[in-house]
Every structure is written in structure tokens, then in C-alpha cells.
Design a protein around this motif. Structure first.
Motif, mmCIF file in Angstrom:
data_model
loop_
_atom_site.group_PDB
_atom_site.id
_atom_site.type_symbol
_atom_site.label_atom_id
_atom_site.label_comp_id
_atom_site.label_asym_id
_atom_site.label_seq_id
_atom_site.Cartn_x
_atom_site.Cartn_y
_atom_site.Cartn_z
ATOM 1 N N GLY A 64 113.691 109.767 30.639
ATOM 2 C CA GLY A 64 113.289 108.690 29.741
ATOM 3 C C GLY A 64 113.102 109.196 28.328
ATOM 4 N N PHE A 65 112.778 108.250 27.426
ATOM 5 C CA PHE A 65 112.570 108.573 26.018
ATOM 6 C C PHE A 65 111.148 108.221 25.600
ATOM 7 C CE2 PHE A 65 117.187 107.670 26.018
ATOM 8 C CZ PHE A 65 117.668 108.797 25.373
ATOM 9 N N TYR A 66 110.599 109.074 24.761
ATOM 10 C CA TYR A 66 109.426 108.658 23.977
ATOM 11 C C TYR A 66 109.920 108.361 22.573
ATOM 12 C CZ TYR A 66 105.506 108.855 20.822
ATOM 13 O OH TYR A 66 104.616 108.546 19.829
ATOM 14 N N ARG A 67 109.495 107.215 22.028
ATOM 15 C CA ARG A 67 109.915 106.820 20.695
ATOM 16 C C ARG A 67 108.777 107.055 19.696
ATOM 17 N NH1 ARG A 67 112.642 100.969 22.402
ATOM 18 N NH2 ARG A 67 114.597 101.817 23.254
ATOM 19 N N LYS A 68 109.096 107.717 18.617
ATOM 20 C CA LYS A 68 108.097 108.049 17.602
ATOM 21 C C LYS A 68 107.394 106.787 17.113
ATOM 22 C CE LYS A 68 107.660 110.503 13.172
ATOM 23 N NZ LYS A 68 108.400 111.285 12.144
ATOM 24 N N THR A 69 106.057 106.847 17.074
ATOM 25 C CA THR A 69 105.261 105.669 16.717
ATOM 26 C C THR A 69 104.899 105.627 15.242
ATOM 27 O OG1 THR A 69 104.316 105.633 18.945
ATOM 28 C CG2 THR A 69 103.118 104.428 17.240
ATOM 29 N N TRP A 98 114.798 103.582 10.699
ATOM 30 C CA TRP A 98 114.339 103.662 12.079
ATOM 31 C C TRP A 98 113.291 102.596 12.390
ATOM 32 C CZ3 TRP A 98 114.025 109.671 11.855
ATOM 33 C CH2 TRP A 98 115.211 110.202 12.373
ATOM 34 N N LYS A 99 113.177 102.305 13.663
ATOM 35 C CA LYS A 99 112.144 101.406 14.167
ATOM 36 C C LYS A 99 111.027 102.234 14.803
ATOM 37 C CE LYS A 99 114.605 97.802 13.113
ATOM 38 N NZ LYS A 99 114.207 96.939 11.979
ATOM 39 N N ALA A 100 109.818 101.699 14.772
ATOM 40 C CA ALA A 100 108.668 102.411 15.337
ATOM 41 C C ALA A 100 108.572 102.165 16.836
ATOM 42 C CB ALA A 100 107.377 101.958 14.654
ATOM 43 N N GLY A 101 108.102 103.175 17.551
ATOM 44 C CA GLY A 101 107.863 103.036 18.986
ATOM 45 C C GLY A 101 106.620 102.221 19.264
#
Length: 820
Positions: A341-346, A374-377
Motif C-alpha cells: 500500500g501507499f502512505y500519502r504525504k499529509t 500535489w494533493k494532500a493525503g
């Protein structure tokens, strides 16, 4: 002396004070033993704020301090801005100077709050208000780099440990109060040694308390337990991908990046026996698992084959994409299984990674072609790190600026994380290692606050293995190609106050300031006490009575302890209502929280009050306060007013206003201040209502019954509730009321009963606290809306509170027993 010289003198002194503080702040950030300068660095500036000035002058002073501080401590940031934007260092300095009040807004908030508080309050409350404004401003207006004064204490292993209580913001608050205490001592030096003793003692006690707490925490920290987690951190020192693309082409750059990381990862796994491998942020400069071309799909397969061959999980920086857009992400790839899976930078960096929708547009993109898209997590996530030996360790990934936000690490700890994996790209600090060092120190505080060890990898420095105390176990220098392999023991961490309460210091400071402002407004516009029916004389106790004769410092200490205890009860109530599973069902967790948050500070406050206890009597027109052989006397004729405390902390009480306008040096904590006022009025003192607020008079109306007795309310009543509940438990668990006794013996049966009794004591105390809060809120509303009926309303509320407690809890228990 000319008028111009009179003006120039204060200006020159203000400039000297600002420059002195800026210089000390620069030295403070250099680390090592210089971290002690944090306790004195602001003193020169505070002395300039003590000088008379207009409101505009105070604002100008604060603006100048924000500029000087920014240049002294963050001058390197101008070069980083100029280098990244390609506008050059002069343009970076121009941006930094113009944005200094936004970059460091706490100076303006601090100076304004200090000025306003100084008009109405003494030095101590002024200092607390100003310090609260500082940390509240940093909480409400998060900074780009997440910096705060408390981060400068990172070099001290002892002093930084208190961050698990209040975070770096809590350390900042301590530093501010220490600086204020020293400034107060300097301002009072003309009044002699006694005047400066108390503030200097406070200034000295704060670092000693921090060091003592740190020593205690480190002494009890487990040296063993848990199993080691060994991770390889690949710092490749390959930076400026865009320049390399232009020189060599995209394919050649990606090939060099992957080959370098493959070789270093092989060394980490085969030679250094790493359990997992960590690559830095966006090291794979395209989407992984969502190939945009056949060449990209081939690179994905190559990475997966390397992971399979290594036989350990890899975590690396890449991109993720969905219908909403593209994300800066961390990919978790497992051997033999593929992408987990991925963690998306917040927390994206402003402008360089994202642009607010209200600011974005064609014009901005034309001026700033490097602006991010970019979009935020969506926040913290915990992933299982499945190791080759079969262990599965829950880990919390963070990416670059995520680690400046305490709430993400706290959320991850609450989700069960046992280690932090941080991926960063600090390449834009290549020429300015101060920035990379600050970033690492800020990241280390996330480990202290949560007691989670951390593996932090960057592109070219500083990569580090950080233990739960915030110490760097193994690390790199800036600008070198290095493999760091280190191990720390991972276990379920202790639940720190920061994890339990969140990043609470800034919020608490904001609530304190809002409450103080509301209280000031209420005092200004609330109706006076004249005409309000007073309690009947027969309802008041007769003299002599028990009191506590409190010096100012003793009242502050006892009041703070009692406020903490009451706040602890309210927090427990909120936690239970919000579904905290431990407090709802775990008796031992309830007892631990109750003891630490309420019982200990409440007992300490009681001890302070007992230490100053006395018997008050009126003899021949003299107020006599006697305790053993000690005796204080005050002629009633010298008293101009008996002023009930507007804030009843550590309890109800009164201050005596003397005929010369000053306050008597001792406050009197007394259960019924109106009894004191009435008795002194009868002895020739001031009228009973003089100086008393409506709320204070109404609150002092006793009308207590036997049911208000603590022994009945908090000992006997819980016992009566515990007996049937315990009996039902025994029938369900063991088949009869004495089933546990027959099975395991008297000790086991009695221990279980004691736990049930303790749980019911806690439950009754929490219910009583909630009812008391409602009664006080209702009393305040009555005072504001219908002051002439407030006394009667208070008595009705007291009776309803007793009814709700003594009838409501048995009714609730009966319903539960019948339902069972």
C-alpha cells in the motif's frame, strides 16, 4: 538635554535590547551547552517591553524583534529560498524580511498580550498571559518549518524529556516563564534582595524541574524488553534530479538512482543483516504501481525483483495517483507479495508542493513555474512491517514536513504504531546544513512525545536512527553517500500525556486567554451586587472559623494544583463520553488516571492549604489568625473592604483591601467568605457587600446538608452502589455471591471487591464533577440574566444536583441490573 536626545535614548536602548536578544538567540541555536541560553535569551527584549511605550510603539518593537530574530536564527533560509526559486539570495532575503512577522507571528501576539495584561494584572499573571499568547499563536498559525523555542533544548538529553508531557510547545512555555522571571527580578532589583528572590527562585526552578523529570524518566526507561528492529537507511547523495535530467537524460538519471540504491540495499541486507530497507522521499521519481509506459512498468518489475531477492520489505518514496490527482507517497513493497500500500504525504510544503485553490491560477503558474500540484493525503496511517523472521511490526510512515506536525505522530501512536519511518528530501538545504539540522531536531521530538523510536532517511543528510529518548543512535553527515544501519528495540510504548491529550499546550493556552478575556468582559458589563439578596445571617457559620492564610505564591501553587485536578476530572469525563475504551471498561486504567490526574494534585493542594491553616477569630476589633504558637493580628479598622475571590481557586476565599488602597499580603481561603465579611462588619469593619461580586456572594451561600459530606458522598454512597453490582458480577462469573472466595480464597475476593468499590468511587466523583460544572454554569447564567433571583436559583440547582446524584445513579444501576 534636548527633546531629540530624550527620544533617541529609549530608541537606542530598545534597539540594543533587540539586537542582544537576536544575538543570544543565534548562540542558543548552535547547540551543545549553549542550549542553556534559552532561559535568558529573551530577557534584553523583555526589558525593552517594560519601558513605557504607546500601542504603536509596542507593535513596532515586536515587528523589529521578529525581523531581527528571523535574520539571526533563520538567515540561512533566505539562501535556501533563493536557490530553490532560482531568484537568487538577495531576493530570498527580501522575501524573508517582508514575511518576518508572518514567519514568526508569536512575537506580535506576545507583545500585544503582555501590554494588555500589564494594564490590569500583576507581573505574574502578565507573564502567564504573554507566554500563553506565544504558544497559542504558534498553535493557531502553524509555521512553515514547525519551529519553536523549545526545539533548541534538543541537545540536552535531560531537559528535552519533558516533551512527552507538553511537547516542544510545553518546553517553550517553560523557557518563556523563566525569561519573564529573570526580567521581573531585574525590574525589581532597586527594591532589594527580598524583591528579587522569588522571581529568581522561579527562574532557577524551571530548568531544575525539567532536568529532574528527565532524569526520572530516563531512570525508569526499560533498557531491555521488546525485540530489536534493524533497518538500513540508504543516503545516496544524488540530488537535483532536474539538472541531472537536462545533462544526461531522464532514463540515465533513473538508471543511476536505481543502481545506486540497489547496490547499497544489497550491502544493507547481505552484509549488515538489515530487517528492512528504507529509501528517501521521491527517490523513485514517477508513479510506482501505476506505470505510465512500458518502460515504467519494467522499472516497477525490476524494483519488485530486487525486493524479492533481498527477502526483506522495502519502503521508499515515490508518487501515487488517483482520479483527484497525484500524491507524494511512500510505497510499502513486500518480498513475494508485491505492493502492500501507499502512505500519502499529509503536510505538503506551501507553494513548492501545493498551492491553495484561492491563490492558484494561470498568472501564478506563469510567475512561479516550479509551484507544485500535489494533493494532500488524509492523515496518519499505520502499516505492518512483515519481517523475514515472521514478526509483524506496526510502523507509522511520515514524509518530510509531516514530522513537524505533532498530531500525525500522536495519531499514529494511538493507532498502535511501534516505530516511525520518516522519509525526507533535504537536498534544498545542501548549502545550508543548519536547516537540515533543525529538521532532524524537530523530527526527534516526535519520538520523545510518543516514545516511538524512529528511522529517518534523507537524500543527502541528515539520516539517523533515533531512539525513544530522542537520541541519535547512528547518523550521517551532510552531503555524503552513506549507508546507515542501526537497530532499536520496538515494543508497545508507554502512553504519554501527549498521546493521551494530543498537542494540548497551544489549545489550553488559547482557552485560557479566551476565558480570561470573557471574564474581563463579564466583570466590565455584569450587573453589580447591590440589591442582590444576601444569605441570611442564620445560614452563615459563626466565628471563630478555620481558614488558610495564604501568601501570594502559596495561593498560586495551590490554585494551579487544584485547577489541574479539576481539569483532570473534566478530561476523564470527556474521555469516557467520547468512547475511550480503557476508561470505560478497564478499572486499573481508571485508577491510574484518577490517581495521577486528580488525586495526587488534589492531595498536594490540600497539603499546601494545611501548611498555612489557622483559626480566625475577632477579639476587641482585631482579626486574629492563630496556628499553634504563630499569630497574625490585623485591626479591623484598617480594612476598607472584604473582597471575595472572583476566581475561587484554590477554593472560596477573600482578599482584604486596606484603608490605604493596598491589599493585605495574605489571602484568606475560607469556606464562606460572606461569614468573614459579616463578622468583620459587626466588629466595625466595612459593610458586608463591599467589594463582593454577585457571583461570589451567590456562590458563598452555604445551605449544605449531610448529603454534601465527602465521607457520605464519596465513600459510603459508592459502597452502597458497589455491593449489588459486585454481587451480580460474582453470580455471573462464579455462580454465587461468594463464588470467588470459595474458588480462590478471601484475598482474591476482597481484592476484587476493593476494585469494584474503587471504580464506583471514581464514577461517583466524575458524576459529581460533571454536575458541579453544570451547577456553576447555571449559576453564572443566573447571575448574568436574573441577578436578583440568582441566590434562589443557586439553591435550587444545588438541590437538583443532589437529587440527580443520589437518585439518578441508583436508578441507572437498577436499570442495568434488571437488564442483566
Amino acid at each position: 538635554m534636548t527633546p531629540s536626545s530624550l527620544v533617541a535614548g529609549p530608541r537606542a536602548r530598545a534597539a540594543a535590547g533587540i539586537l542582544a536578544t537576536a544575538s543570544l538567540a543565534w548562540a542558543y541555536t548552535q547547540g551543545g551547552v549553549a542550549c542553556a541560553l534559552g532561559f535568558v535569551a529573551l530577557v534584553p527584549w523583555l526589558r525593552t517591553l517594560d519601558a513605557p511605550a504607546s500601542q504603536a510603539g509596542t507593535l513596532l518593537n515586536a515587528w523589529a524583534m521578529s525581523v531581527a530574530f528571523t535574520l539571526a536564527v533563520f538567515g540561512w533560509f533566505a539562501g535556501a529560498i533563493g536557490s530553490y526559486t532560482q531568484f537568487g539570495e538577495p531576493a530570498g532575503f527580501a522575501v524573508l524580511l517582508v514575511a518576518a512577522p508572518v514567519f514568526q507571528p508569536q512575537f506580535l501576539a506576545f507583545a500585544i498580550a503582555r501590554r494588555l495584561a500589564g494594564r490590569r494584572h500583576g507581573v505574574a499573571l502578565r507573564a502567564l498571559v504573554a507566554a500563553s499568547a506565544w504558544v497559542a499563536a504558534e498553535w493557531l498559525l502553524p509555521k512553515v518549518l514547525g519551529d519553536t523555542l523549545g526545539h533548541g533544548l534538543h541537545p540536552s538529553r535531560l531537559l528535552r524529556q519533558a516533551a512527552d508531557l507538553g511537547g516542544a510547545a510545553g518546553l517553550t512555555l517553560a523557557l518563556l516563564l523563566a525569561n519573564e522571571a529573570i526580567a521581573a527580578a531585574l525590574a525589581s532589583r532597586a527594591r532589594g534582595a527580598r524583591a528579587i528572590a522569588a522571581p529568581l527562585a522561579l527562574a532557577a526552578s524551571l530548568p531544575l524541574l525539567l532536568a529532574g523529570y528527565g532524569a526520572a524518566v530516563l531512570a525508569v526507561a526499560p533498557a531491555t524488553g521488546g525485540q530489536p528492529l534493524r533497518v538500513g537507511l540508504v543516503q545516496s547523495d544524488i540530488v537535483d534530479y532536474e539538472r541531472l535530467r537536462q545533462e544526461r537524460g531522464a532514463a540515465a538519471v533513473v538508471r543511476e538512482v536505481l543502481d545506486t540504491h540497489f547496490a547499497m540495499s544489497y550491502d544493507a541486507v547481505v552484509r549488515q543483516h538489515a530487517d528492512a530497507v528504507l529509501w528517501s522521499e521521491t527517490v523513485y521519481p514517477t508513479t510506482f504501481g501505476h506505470a505510465r509506459s512500458e518502460a515504467g512498468a519494467e522499472l516497477d518489475r525490476e524494483i519488485q525483483s530486487i525486493v524479492n531477492a533481498a527477502g526483506v520489505p522495502f519502503v521508499f518514496g515515490t508518487y501515487d495517483v488517483d482520479a483527484a490527482g497525484e500524491y507524494n507517497a511512500a510505497a510499502f513493497v513486500e518480498p513475494g507479495k508485491g505492493l502492500l500500500g501507499f502512505y500519502r504525504k499529509t503536510r505538503l510544503f506551501p507553494l513548492t508542493e501545493e498551492v491553495p485553490a484561492w491563490l492558484d491560477g494561470a498568472t501564478l503558474r506563469r510567475w512561479l513555474p516550479w509551484a507544485g500540484t500535489w494533493k494532500a493525503g488524509s492523515g496518519a496511517r499505520v502499516f505492518p512491517l512483515r519481517l523475514a523472521d515472521g514478526r509483524e511490526i506496526p510502523v507509522l510512515p511520515l514524509i518530510c514536513r509531516d514530522d513537524v506536525d505533532p498530531s500525525l505522530a500522536i495519531d499514529g501512536a494511538r493507532l498502535g504504531g511501534q516505530a516511525i519511518l520518516t522519509l525526507s528530501n533535504d537536498a534544498w538545504f545542501t548549502g545550508h546544513p543548519q536547516g537540515a539540522a533543525l529538521h532532524q531536531a524537530v523530527a526527534a521530538f516526535r519520538s520523545i512525545e510518543t516514545r516511538l523510536p524512529q528511522f529517518r532517511v534523507t537524500t543527502n543528510g541528515y539520516s539517523a536512527v533515533i531512539d525513544a529518548s530522542g537520541s541519535v543512535v547512528a547518523g550521517t553527515r551532510m552531503g555524503e553517500r552513506t549507508l546507515v544501519v542501526g537497530d532499536v528495540r520496538v515494543r508497545t510504548p508507554p502512553r504519554t500525556l501527549m498521546v493521551a491529550w494530543g498537542d494540548w499546550v497551544g489549545r489550553a493556552a488559547a482557552v485560557f486567554l479566551a476565558s480570561l478575556g470573557a471574564w474581563a468582559a463579564w466583570r466590565r458589563w455584569a450587573p453589580s451586587a447591590s440589591g442582590v439578596p444576601l444569605p441570611a445571617a442564620a445560614d452563615l457559620p459563626e466565628f471563630p472559623v478555620d481558614v488558610s492564610v495564604l501568601p501570594v505564591a502559596a495561593r498560586w501553587v495551590a490554585g494551579a494544583l487544584r485547577a489541574f485536578a479539576r481539569g483532570g476530572l473534566l478530561w476523564m469525563i470527556a474521555a469516557v463520553l467520547l468512547g475511550d475504551a480503557a476508561l470505560q471498561s478497564n478499572t486499573l486504567a481508571q485508577i491510574r488516571s484518577f490517581v495521577s490526574l486528580f488525586l495526587v494534585p488534589e492531595a498536594a493542594a490540600w497539603c499546601v492549604l494545611r501548611a498555612f491553616a489557622a483559626r480566625a477569630s475577632l477579639v476587641d476589633g482585631v482579626l486574629v489568625l492563630a496556628s499553634g504558637t504563630r499569630r497574625l493580628e490585623l485591626p479591623v479598622a484598617r480594612v476598607a473592604a472584604v473582597e471575595a475571590w472572583r476566581v475561587p481557586l484554590p477554593g472560596p476565599g477573600a482578599t482584604l483591601r486596606l484603608a490605604d488602597g493596598s491589599r493585605w499580603r495574605h489571602g484568606l481561603a475560607i469556606a464562606h467568605p460572606m461569614a468573614l465579611a459579616r463578622a468583620m462588619a459587626a466588629a466595625g469593619g466595612p459593610p458586608a457587600a463591599a467589594g463582593a461580586s454577585t457571583y461570589a456572594q451567590v456562590r458563598s451561600a452555604p445551605q449544605r446538608t449531610r448529603l454534601d459530606s465527602p465521607a457520605i458522598k464519596f465513600v459510603l454512597f459508592p459502597l452502597l452502589l458497589a455491593i449489588p453490582a459486585f454481587r451480580l458480577h460474582q453470580h455471573i462469573a462464579y455462580g454465587s455471591a461468594f463464588g470467588e472466595y470459595y474458588t480462590f480464597g478471601l484475598k482474591a475476593w476482597a481484592t476484587t471487591f476493593a476494585l469494584w468499590w474503587a471504580a464506583w468511587i471514581i464514577g461517583v466523583v466524575l458524576c459529581a464533577a460533571a454536575l458541579r460544572a453544570a451547577i456553576e454554569a447555571g449559576t453564572l447564567a443566573g447571575v448574568v440574566l436574573a441577578p436578583r433571583r440568582a441566590l434562589q436559583a443557586r439553591r435550587v440547582l444545588d438541590r437538583l444536583g443532589l437529587l440527580a446524584l443520589y437518585a439518578g445513579m441508583p436508578a441507572w444501576l437498577a436499570a442495568r441490573l434488571l437488564g442483566a
